[in-house]
Design a protein around this motif. Structure first.
Motif, PDB file in Angstrom:
ATOM      1  N   CYS A  48       8.789  -4.471  -4.573  1.00  0.00           N
ATOM      2  CA  CYS A  48       8.097  -3.853  -5.482  1.00  0.00           C
ATOM      3  C   CYS A  48       8.279  -2.424  -5.555  1.00  0.00           C
ATOM      4  O   CYS A  48       8.911  -1.819  -4.484  1.00  0.00           O
ATOM      5  CB  CYS A  48       6.597  -3.871  -5.243  1.00  0.00           C
ATOM      6  SG  CYS A  48       6.147  -5.662  -5.219  1.00  0.00           S
ATOM      7  N   GLY A  49       7.864  -1.468  -6.452  1.00  0.00           N
ATOM      8  CA  GLY A  49       7.809  -0.127  -6.417  1.00  0.00           C
ATOM      9  C   GLY A  49       9.183   0.506  -5.904  1.00  0.00           C
ATOM     10  O   GLY A  49      10.108   0.102  -6.498  1.00  0.00           O
ATOM     11  N   SER A  50       9.398   1.562  -5.063  1.00  0.00           N
ATOM     12  CA  SER A  50      10.528   2.091  -4.694  1.00  0.00           C
ATOM     13  C   SER A  50      11.423   1.060  -3.994  1.00  0.00           C
ATOM     14  O   SER A  50      12.593   1.319  -4.304  1.00  0.00           O
ATOM     15  CB  SER A  50      10.216   3.217  -3.770  1.00  0.00           C
ATOM     16  OG  SER A  50       9.528   4.135  -4.459  1.00  0.00           O
ATOM     17  N   SER A  51      10.761   0.202  -3.534  1.00  0.00           N
ATOM     18  CA  SER A  51      11.666  -0.925  -2.825  1.00  0.00           C
ATOM     19  C   SER A  51      12.501  -1.677  -3.702  1.00  0.00           C
ATOM     20  O   SER A  51      13.547  -2.226  -3.579  1.00  0.00           O
ATOM     21  CB  SER A  51      10.879  -1.792  -1.996  1.00  0.00           C
ATOM     22  OG  SER A  51      10.400  -1.182  -0.831  1.00  0.00           O
ATOM     23  N   ILE A  94      12.732  -6.934   0.203  1.00  0.00           N
ATOM     24  CA  ILE A  94      12.735  -5.631   0.733  1.00  0.00           C
ATOM     25  C   ILE A  94      11.317  -5.004   0.568  1.00  0.00           C
ATOM     26  O   ILE A  94      10.622  -4.923  -0.298  1.00  0.00           O
ATOM     27  CB  ILE A  94      13.519  -4.630  -0.148  1.00  0.00           C
ATOM     28  CG1 ILE A  94      15.011  -5.008  -0.232  1.00  0.00           C
ATOM     29  CG2 ILE A  94      13.777  -3.223   0.291  1.00  0.00           C
ATOM     30  CD1 ILE A  94      16.140  -4.399  -0.988  1.00  0.00           C
ATOM     31  N   SER A  95      10.565  -4.582   1.730  1.00  0.00           N
ATOM     32  CA  SER A  95       9.383  -4.132   1.907  1.00  0.00           C
ATOM     33  C   SER A  95       9.111  -3.206   3.098  1.00  0.00           C
ATOM     34  O   SER A  95       9.341  -3.516   4.018  1.00  0.00           O
ATOM     35  CB  SER A  95       8.408  -5.248   2.025  1.00  0.00           C
ATOM     36  OG  SER A  95       6.980  -4.953   2.041  1.00  0.00           O
ATOM     37  N   GLN A  96       9.004  -1.974   2.919  1.00  0.00           N
ATOM     38  CA  GLN A  96       8.606  -0.884   3.898  1.00  0.00           C
ATOM     39  C   GLN A  96       7.385  -1.427   4.805  1.00  0.00           C
ATOM     40  O   GLN A  96       8.044  -1.585   6.019  1.00  0.00           O
ATOM     41  CB  GLN A  96       8.341   0.341   3.312  1.00  0.00           C
ATOM     42  CG  GLN A  96       8.435   1.698   4.091  1.00  0.00           C
ATOM     43  CD  GLN A  96       7.234   1.682   5.069  1.00  0.00           C
ATOM     44  OE1 GLN A  96       7.269   1.877   6.236  1.00  0.00           O
ATOM     45  NE2 GLN A  96       6.052   1.616   4.576  1.00  0.00           N
ATOM     46  N   SER A  97       6.658  -1.678   4.178  1.00  0.00           N
ATOM     47  CA  SER A  97       5.140  -2.265   4.897  1.00  0.00           C
ATOM     48  C   SER A  97       5.277  -3.667   5.478  1.00  0.00           C
ATOM     49  O   SER A  97       4.786  -3.870   6.704  1.00  0.00           O
ATOM     50  CB  SER A  97       4.012  -2.080   4.320  1.00  0.00           C
ATOM     51  OG  SER A  97       4.217  -2.872   3.139  1.00  0.00           O
ATOM     52  N   GLY A  98       5.905  -4.434   4.888  1.00  0.00           N
ATOM     53  CA  GLY A  98       6.114  -5.776   5.143  1.00  0.00           C
ATOM     54  C   GLY A  98       4.621  -6.667   4.918  1.00  0.00           C
ATOM     55  O   GLY A  98       4.541  -7.678   5.366  1.00  0.00           O
ATOM     56  N   THR A 100       3.209  -6.126   1.459  1.00  0.00           N
ATOM     57  CA  THR A 100       2.877  -6.167  -0.108  1.00  0.00           C
ATOM     58  C   THR A 100       2.820  -7.697  -0.453  1.00  0.00           C
ATOM     59  O   THR A 100       3.748  -8.239  -0.054  1.00  0.00           O
ATOM     60  CB  THR A 100       4.049  -5.318  -0.747  1.00  0.00           C
ATOM     61  OG1 THR A 100       4.327  -3.953  -0.176  1.00  0.00           O
ATOM     62  CG2 THR A 100       4.010  -5.345  -2.296  1.00  0.00           C
ATOM     63  N   VAL A 146       2.523   8.717   1.049  1.00  0.00           N
ATOM     64  CA  VAL A 146       2.340   7.492  -0.257  1.00  0.00           C
ATOM     65  C   VAL A 146       3.612   7.284  -0.745  1.00  0.00           C
ATOM     66  O   VAL A 146       4.011   6.116  -1.118  1.00  0.00           O
ATOM     67  CB  VAL A 146       1.263   7.942  -1.149  1.00  0.00           C
ATOM     68  CG1 VAL A 146       2.136   8.964  -2.220  1.00  0.00           C
ATOM     69  CG2 VAL A 146       0.988   6.588  -2.218  1.00  0.00           C
ATOM     70  N   ALA A 147       4.463   8.287  -0.729  1.00  0.00           N
ATOM     71  CA  ALA A 147       6.047   7.940  -1.562  1.00  0.00           C
ATOM     72  C   ALA A 147       7.027   7.541  -0.534  1.00  0.00           C
ATOM     73  O   ALA A 147       6.973   8.603   0.520  1.00  0.00           O
ATOM     74  CB  ALA A 147       6.384   9.261  -2.251  1.00  0.00           C
ATOM     75  N   SER A 148       7.529   6.605  -0.460  1.00  0.00           N
ATOM     76  CA  SER A 148       8.681   6.169   0.578  1.00  0.00           C
ATOM     77  C   SER A 148       9.781   7.163   0.294  1.00  0.00           C
ATOM     78  O   SER A 148      10.385   7.523  -1.003  1.00  0.00           O
ATOM     79  CB  SER A 148       8.864   4.910   0.228  1.00  0.00           C
ATOM     80  OG  SER A 148      10.300   4.474   0.981  1.00  0.00           O
ATOM     81  N   GLU A 236       4.100   9.923  -8.765  1.00  0.00           N
ATOM     82  CA  GLU A 236       3.379   9.694  -7.428  1.00  0.00           C
ATOM     83  C   GLU A 236       3.038  11.235  -6.837  1.00  0.00           C
ATOM     84  O   GLU A 236       1.953  11.098  -6.425  1.00  0.00           O
ATOM     85  CB  GLU A 236       4.235   9.018  -6.574  1.00  0.00           C
ATOM     86  CG  GLU A 236       4.288   7.294  -6.755  1.00  0.00           C
ATOM     87  CD  GLU A 236       4.941   6.599  -5.565  1.00  0.00           C
ATOM     88  OE1 GLU A 236       5.982   7.210  -4.969  1.00  0.00           O
ATOM     89  OE2 GLU A 236       4.417   5.518  -5.217  1.00  0.00           O
TER      90      GLU A 236
HETATM   91  C1  BG6 Z   1       3.632   1.060  -3.658  1.00  0.00           C
HETATM   92  C2  BG6 Z   1       3.952   2.288  -2.983  1.00  0.00           C
HETATM   93  O1  BG6 Z   1       2.230   0.894  -3.436  1.00  0.00           O
HETATM   94  O2  BG6 Z   1       4.254  -0.096  -2.681  1.00  0.00           O
HETATM   95  C3  BG6 Z   1       5.397   2.572  -3.307  1.00  0.00           C
HETATM   96  O3  BG6 Z   1       3.226   3.397  -3.811  1.00  0.00           O
HETATM   97  C4  BG6 Z   1       6.142   1.266  -2.425  1.00  0.00           C
HETATM   98  O4  BG6 Z   1       5.843   3.810  -2.729  1.00  0.00           O
HETATM   99  C5  BG6 Z   1       5.549   0.008  -2.941  1.00  0.00           C
HETATM  100  O5  BG6 Z   1       7.504   1.450  -2.752  1.00  0.00           O
HETATM  101  C6  BG6 Z   1       6.105  -1.261  -2.349  1.00  0.00           C
HETATM  102  O6  BG6 Z   1       5.756  -1.176  -0.894  1.00  0.00           O
HETATM  103  P1  BG6 Z   1       6.556  -1.688   0.291  1.00  0.00           P
HETATM  104  O7  BG6 Z   1       5.768  -1.407   1.597  1.00  0.00           O
HETATM  105  O8  BG6 Z   1       6.548  -3.264  -0.058  1.00  0.00           O
HETATM  106  O9  BG6 Z   1       7.959  -1.377   0.215  1.00  0.00           O
END
Ligand code: BG6
Length: 321
Positions: A48-51, A94-98, A100, A146-148, A236
Protein backbone atom coordinates in the motif's frame (compact mmCIF):
# COMPACT_ATOMS: atom_id res chain seq x y z
CA UNK A 1 14.13 10.78 9.36
CA UNK A 2 15.07 11.52 5.79
CA UNK A 3 18.65 12.39 6.75
CA UNK A 4 19.22 8.85 8.02
CA UNK A 5 18.75 7.42 4.51
CA UNK A 6 22.46 6.86 3.73
CA UNK A 7 22.88 4.74 6.87
CA UNK A 8 19.56 2.97 6.33
CA UNK A 9 20.49 1.93 2.80
CA UNK A 10 23.95 0.78 3.89
CA UNK A 11 22.45 -1.30 6.71
CA UNK A 12 19.80 -2.82 4.47
CA UNK A 13 22.34 -4.16 1.99
CA UNK A 14 25.21 -5.06 4.33
CA UNK A 15 23.90 -8.51 5.50
CA UNK A 16 23.36 -9.69 1.93
CA UNK A 17 26.56 -8.83 0.08
CA UNK A 18 29.99 -10.45 0.19
CA UNK A 19 32.56 -7.68 -0.23
CA UNK A 20 35.39 -10.15 -0.82
CA UNK A 21 34.05 -10.77 -4.32
CA UNK A 22 31.16 -8.30 -4.70
CA UNK A 23 28.48 -10.97 -4.87
CA UNK A 24 24.96 -11.16 -3.46
CA UNK A 25 24.06 -13.85 -0.93
CA UNK A 26 20.67 -13.26 0.72
CA UNK A 27 20.99 -14.19 4.40
CA UNK A 28 18.54 -14.86 7.20
CA UNK A 29 15.56 -15.15 4.86
CA UNK A 30 14.24 -18.38 6.36
CA UNK A 31 14.24 -20.43 3.19
CA UNK A 32 16.85 -21.41 0.61
CA UNK A 33 16.65 -18.39 -1.72
CA UNK A 34 18.86 -19.97 -4.41
CA UNK A 35 16.49 -22.94 -4.61
CA UNK A 36 13.22 -20.99 -4.33
CA UNK A 37 14.28 -18.19 -6.72
CA UNK A 38 15.54 -20.81 -9.18
CA UNK A 39 12.10 -22.49 -9.26
CA UNK A 40 9.73 -19.52 -9.32
CA UNK A 41 7.97 -18.68 -12.57
CA UNK A 42 5.94 -15.65 -11.46
CA UNK A 43 6.22 -13.03 -8.72
CA UNK A 44 3.38 -11.03 -7.17
CA UNK A 45 4.28 -7.95 -5.13
CA UNK A 46 1.55 -6.47 -2.91
CA UNK A 47 1.69 -3.32 -0.79
CA UNK A 48 0.00 0.00 0.00
CA UNK A 49 1.00 3.67 -0.29
CA UNK A 50 4.71 4.38 -0.62
CA UNK A 51 5.44 0.67 -0.21
CA UNK A 52 3.42 0.04 -3.37
CA UNK A 53 5.59 2.50 -5.25
CA UNK A 54 8.73 0.63 -4.20
CA UNK A 55 7.01 -2.53 -5.50
CA UNK A 56 6.58 -0.89 -8.91
CA UNK A 57 10.31 -0.07 -9.05
CA UNK A 58 11.02 -3.68 -8.06
CA UNK A 59 8.94 -4.88 -11.01
CA UNK A 60 11.18 -3.06 -13.49
CA UNK A 61 14.37 -4.32 -11.78
CA UNK A 62 13.38 -7.98 -11.40
CA UNK A 63 11.84 -8.34 -14.88
CA UNK A 64 14.80 -6.62 -16.54
CA UNK A 65 17.46 -8.72 -14.80
CA UNK A 66 15.82 -12.05 -13.89
CA UNK A 67 13.46 -12.23 -16.90
CA UNK A 68 10.50 -13.61 -14.93
CA UNK A 69 7.07 -11.93 -14.92
CA UNK A 70 6.30 -9.68 -11.96
CA UNK A 71 2.80 -8.40 -11.15
CA UNK A 72 2.33 -5.55 -8.65
CA UNK A 73 -0.96 -4.93 -6.88
CA UNK A 74 -2.26 -2.41 -4.40
CA UNK A 75 -3.12 -4.75 -1.52
CA UNK A 76 -6.65 -3.36 -1.02
CA UNK A 77 -7.43 -4.24 -4.65
CA UNK A 78 -5.57 -7.55 -4.67
CA UNK A 79 -7.50 -9.05 -1.76
CA UNK A 80 -10.88 -8.65 -3.49
CA UNK A 81 -10.08 -9.48 -7.11
CA UNK A 82 -9.87 -13.29 -6.92
CA UNK A 83 -6.24 -13.38 -8.13
CA UNK A 84 -4.99 -16.43 -10.01
CA UNK A 85 -1.71 -17.96 -8.82
CA UNK A 86 0.10 -20.02 -11.48
CA UNK A 87 2.27 -22.87 -10.18
CA UNK A 88 5.65 -21.80 -8.73
CA UNK A 89 4.37 -18.34 -7.79
CA UNK A 90 6.01 -16.26 -5.05
CA UNK A 91 4.21 -13.41 -3.29
CA UNK A 92 6.36 -10.60 -1.89
CA UNK A 93 4.68 -8.29 0.63
CA UNK A 94 6.20 -4.88 1.33
CA UNK A 95 5.13 -3.16 4.51
CA UNK A 96 7.20 -0.84 6.70
CA UNK A 97 4.99 -1.39 9.75
CA UNK A 98 4.12 -5.01 9.01
CA UNK A 99 0.62 -4.23 10.32
CA UNK A 100 -1.23 -2.72 7.31
CA UNK A 101 -4.49 -4.66 7.28
CA UNK A 102 -4.91 -4.91 3.49
CA UNK A 103 -1.36 -6.16 3.04
CA UNK A 104 -1.81 -8.71 5.84
CA UNK A 105 -5.04 -9.88 4.19
CA UNK A 106 -3.22 -10.26 0.86
CA UNK A 107 -0.54 -12.35 2.58
CA UNK A 108 -3.21 -14.60 4.14
CA UNK A 109 -4.98 -14.99 0.79
CA UNK A 110 -1.72 -16.13 -0.86
CA UNK A 111 -0.86 -18.53 1.96
CA UNK A 112 -4.38 -20.02 1.81
CA UNK A 113 -3.69 -20.70 -1.88
CA UNK A 114 -0.45 -22.48 -0.95
CA UNK A 115 1.78 -19.69 -2.32
CA UNK A 116 5.14 -19.01 -0.63
CA UNK A 117 5.30 -15.53 0.92
CA UNK A 118 8.40 -13.36 1.33
CA UNK A 119 7.94 -10.31 3.57
CA UNK A 120 9.99 -7.11 3.25
CA UNK A 121 9.36 -5.30 6.52
CA UNK A 122 10.89 -2.87 8.99
CA UNK A 123 9.40 -4.31 12.19
CA UNK A 124 10.47 -7.78 13.36
CA UNK A 125 7.67 -9.94 14.80
CA UNK A 126 5.00 -7.68 13.31
CA UNK A 127 1.88 -9.50 12.09
CA UNK A 128 3.02 -9.75 8.47
CA UNK A 129 6.58 -10.66 9.45
CA UNK A 130 5.28 -13.49 11.65
CA UNK A 131 2.97 -14.99 9.03
CA UNK A 132 5.38 -14.88 6.09
CA UNK A 133 7.56 -17.84 5.09
CA UNK A 134 10.57 -15.67 4.30
CA UNK A 135 11.84 -12.41 5.80
CA UNK A 136 13.88 -9.44 4.62
CA UNK A 137 14.34 -6.47 6.92
CA UNK A 138 14.72 -2.83 5.97
CA UNK A 139 16.86 -2.34 9.13
CA UNK A 140 15.96 1.34 8.80
CA UNK A 141 15.29 1.96 12.48
CA UNK A 142 11.91 3.20 13.69
CA UNK A 143 10.18 5.28 11.03
CA UNK A 144 8.64 8.11 13.09
CA UNK A 145 7.27 10.42 10.39
CA UNK A 146 3.94 9.83 8.65
CA UNK A 147 5.84 9.80 5.37
CA UNK A 148 8.19 6.93 4.77
CA UNK A 149 11.69 8.09 3.79
CA UNK A 150 14.54 5.91 5.12
CA UNK A 151 12.33 2.81 4.97
CA UNK A 152 11.46 3.65 1.35
CA UNK A 153 15.10 3.95 0.30
CA UNK A 154 16.12 0.86 2.27
CA UNK A 155 13.33 -1.09 0.54
CA UNK A 156 14.56 -0.02 -2.89
CA UNK A 157 18.02 -1.33 -1.95
CA UNK A 158 16.53 -4.67 -0.85
CA UNK A 159 14.67 -4.89 -4.17
CA UNK A 160 17.95 -4.19 -5.98
CA UNK A 161 19.44 -7.17 -4.11
CA UNK A 162 16.39 -9.34 -4.80
CA UNK A 163 16.64 -8.63 -8.52
CA UNK A 164 20.31 -9.68 -8.47
CA UNK A 165 19.67 -12.80 -6.36
CA UNK A 166 16.78 -13.85 -8.62
CA UNK A 167 18.77 -13.17 -11.80
CA UNK A 168 21.71 -15.12 -10.33
CA UNK A 169 19.44 -18.09 -9.42
CA UNK A 170 18.00 -18.01 -12.95
CA UNK A 171 21.48 -17.96 -14.48
CA UNK A 172 20.81 -14.59 -16.12
CA UNK A 173 23.74 -12.71 -14.57
CA UNK A 174 27.48 -13.08 -15.14
CA UNK A 175 29.80 -12.64 -12.17
CA UNK A 176 31.16 -9.49 -13.81
CA UNK A 177 27.68 -7.97 -14.15
CA UNK A 178 26.80 -8.98 -10.58
CA UNK A 179 29.95 -7.35 -9.19
CA UNK A 180 29.26 -4.18 -11.17
CA UNK A 181 25.71 -3.91 -9.82
CA UNK A 182 26.88 -4.59 -6.27
CA UNK A 183 29.47 -1.82 -6.59
CA UNK A 184 26.75 0.56 -7.84
CA UNK A 185 24.70 -0.35 -4.77
CA UNK A 186 27.70 0.22 -2.53
CA UNK A 187 28.04 3.73 -3.96
CA UNK A 188 24.39 4.67 -3.28
CA UNK A 189 24.66 5.85 0.38
CA UNK A 190 27.30 8.46 -0.51
CA UNK A 191 25.20 9.63 -3.47
CA UNK A 192 22.17 10.01 -1.21
CA UNK A 193 24.34 12.07 1.16
CA UNK A 194 25.24 14.39 -1.74
CA UNK A 195 21.59 14.99 -2.58
CA UNK A 196 20.63 15.57 1.05
CA UNK A 197 23.24 18.35 1.14
CA UNK A 198 21.51 20.23 -1.69
CA UNK A 199 18.96 21.72 0.67
CA UNK A 200 19.63 25.30 -0.46
CA UNK A 201 18.30 24.23 -3.88
CA UNK A 202 15.16 22.86 -2.28
CA UNK A 203 14.63 25.97 -0.15
CA UNK A 204 15.01 28.22 -3.20
CA UNK A 205 12.66 26.14 -5.34
CA UNK A 206 10.09 25.85 -2.55
CA UNK A 207 9.99 29.62 -2.05
CA UNK A 208 8.68 30.06 -5.61
CA UNK A 209 6.49 26.95 -5.69
CA UNK A 210 4.40 27.43 -2.58
CA UNK A 211 1.84 29.53 -4.53
CA UNK A 212 1.07 26.90 -7.16
CA UNK A 213 -2.36 25.35 -7.46
CA UNK A 214 -1.17 21.95 -8.62
CA UNK A 215 1.82 19.78 -9.40
CA UNK A 216 2.34 17.13 -12.03
CA UNK A 217 5.22 14.74 -11.31
CA UNK A 218 6.44 12.94 -14.42
CA UNK A 219 8.82 10.05 -14.90
CA UNK A 220 9.53 7.11 -17.20
CA UNK A 221 10.54 3.50 -16.56
CA UNK A 222 12.02 3.07 -13.04
CA UNK A 223 11.44 6.80 -12.44
CA UNK A 224 7.68 6.59 -13.05
CA UNK A 225 7.00 5.04 -9.60
CA UNK A 226 9.32 7.66 -8.13
CA UNK A 227 7.15 10.36 -9.72
CA UNK A 228 4.11 8.73 -8.07
CA UNK A 229 5.94 8.72 -4.73
CA UNK A 230 7.04 12.36 -5.14
CA UNK A 231 3.43 13.42 -5.67
CA UNK A 232 2.34 11.41 -2.63
CA UNK A 233 5.00 13.09 -0.49
CA UNK A 234 3.76 16.56 -1.52
CA UNK A 235 0.21 15.55 -0.60
CA UNK A 236 1.22 13.99 2.72
CA UNK A 237 3.65 16.73 3.80
CA UNK A 238 2.59 20.00 2.16
CA UNK A 239 -1.13 19.23 1.69
CA UNK A 240 -0.94 20.39 -1.96
CA UNK A 241 -2.61 18.92 -5.02
CA UNK A 242 -0.08 16.71 -6.78
CA UNK A 243 -0.38 13.91 -9.28
CA UNK A 244 2.24 11.45 -10.47
CA UNK A 245 2.00 10.36 -14.09
CA UNK A 246 3.90 8.34 -16.64
CA UNK A 247 5.61 11.05 -18.71
CA UNK A 248 4.59 9.36 -21.95
CA UNK A 249 0.94 9.71 -20.90
CA UNK A 250 1.09 13.48 -20.41
CA UNK A 251 -0.28 14.26 -23.85
CA UNK A 252 -3.22 11.91 -23.23
CA UNK A 253 -4.93 14.24 -20.78
CA UNK A 254 -2.91 16.07 -18.13
CA UNK A 255 -1.32 18.42 -20.73
CA UNK A 256 -4.71 20.16 -20.97
CA UNK A 257 -4.40 21.17 -17.33
CA UNK A 258 -0.99 22.80 -17.59
CA UNK A 259 -0.87 26.56 -17.32
CA UNK A 260 1.07 29.14 -15.29
CA UNK A 261 -0.52 27.87 -12.06
CA UNK A 262 0.69 24.32 -12.57
CA UNK A 263 4.21 23.18 -11.86
CA UNK A 264 5.69 20.19 -13.66
CA UNK A 265 8.33 18.15 -11.87
CA UNK A 266 10.16 15.99 -14.42
CA UNK A 267 12.57 13.21 -13.55
CA UNK A 268 14.86 13.44 -16.57
CA UNK A 269 18.12 11.53 -16.14
CA UNK A 270 20.43 11.45 -19.14
CA UNK A 271 19.40 8.00 -20.35
CA UNK A 272 17.94 6.52 -23.52
CA UNK A 273 14.58 8.13 -22.74
CA UNK A 274 15.98 11.63 -22.12
CA UNK A 275 14.99 13.11 -25.49
CA UNK A 276 11.38 12.04 -24.93
CA UNK A 277 11.39 13.63 -21.47
CA UNK A 278 12.80 16.85 -22.93
CA UNK A 279 9.99 17.06 -25.48
CA UNK A 280 7.46 16.56 -22.68
CA UNK A 281 9.01 19.55 -20.94
CA UNK A 282 8.89 21.64 -24.11
CA UNK A 283 5.14 20.92 -24.37
CA UNK A 284 4.64 21.92 -20.72
CA UNK A 285 6.73 25.08 -21.17
CA UNK A 286 4.73 26.03 -24.27
CA UNK A 287 1.62 26.08 -22.10
CA UNK A 288 3.20 28.35 -19.54
CA UNK A 289 3.88 25.64 -16.97
CA UNK A 290 6.67 26.13 -14.43
CA UNK A 291 9.27 23.37 -14.88
CA UNK A 292 11.37 21.77 -12.18
CA UNK A 293 13.62 19.13 -13.64
CA UNK A 294 15.80 16.60 -11.89
CA UNK A 295 18.63 15.29 -14.04
CA UNK A 296 22.10 13.83 -13.98
CA UNK A 297 25.20 15.77 -14.86
CA UNK A 298 25.61 19.03 -16.76
CA UNK A 299 22.79 19.40 -19.25
CA UNK A 300 22.51 22.81 -20.88
CA UNK A 301 19.31 22.02 -22.79
CA UNK A 302 17.54 20.80 -19.68
CA UNK A 303 18.85 23.68 -17.58
CA UNK A 304 17.79 26.28 -20.17
CA UNK A 305 14.20 25.00 -20.32
CA UNK A 306 13.80 24.58 -16.53
CA UNK A 307 12.86 27.17 -13.95
CA UNK A 308 14.75 24.99 -11.46
CA UNK A 309 17.22 22.27 -12.36
CA UNK A 310 18.48 19.83 -9.74
CA UNK A 311 21.58 17.87 -10.70
CA UNK A 312 21.85 14.39 -9.21
CA UNK A 313 25.11 12.44 -8.97
CA UNK A 314 25.64 10.33 -12.09
CA UNK A 315 24.24 6.81 -11.57
CA UNK A 316 22.71 4.08 -13.70
CA UNK A 317 19.07 2.98 -13.91
CA UNK A 318 19.74 0.44 -11.16
CA UNK A 319 20.32 2.87 -8.30
CA UNK A 320 19.20 6.28 -9.61
CA UNK A 321 15.63 5.79 -8.26
C1 BG6 B 1 0.05 4.82 4.84
C2 BG6 B 1 1.20 5.77 5.05
O1 BG6 B 1 -0.87 4.97 5.88
O2 BG6 B 1 0.48 3.46 4.83
C3 BG6 B 1 2.19 5.56 3.92
O3 BG6 B 1 0.74 7.12 5.05
C4 BG6 B 1 2.63 4.10 3.90
O4 BG6 B 1 3.33 6.42 4.10
C5 BG6 B 1 1.40 3.19 3.77
O5 BG6 B 1 3.48 3.90 2.80
C6 BG6 B 1 1.79 1.71 3.86
O6 BG6 B 1 2.31 1.46 5.15
P1 BG6 B 1 3.25 0.18 5.38
O7 BG6 B 1 3.59 0.21 6.83
O8 BG6 B 1 2.40 -1.05 5.01
O9 BG6 B 1 4.43 0.31 4.48
Amino acid sequence: GAFEQPRAVAEAIQPHIDLSNFTVAMSGVGFDTKKVFGEIERIFIVACGSSYYTALVGEYMIERLARIPVECDIASEFRYRYPVFPKNSLLISISQSGETADTLAAVRLAKAAGVKVLSICNVRNSSIDREADGHLYMNAGTEVGVASTKAFSATLALLNLLSLATAQAKGKLTVIEEADYVRQLQAAPAQIETVLNLDKFFKKAASTLKEFKGFLYLGRNVHYPIALEGALKLKELAYMHAEGYAAGEMKHGPLALIDKNMAVVMLAPRDELFEKSLSNLEEAKARGGQVISIGTGANARLEQISNHYLVLPEAGWFTLP
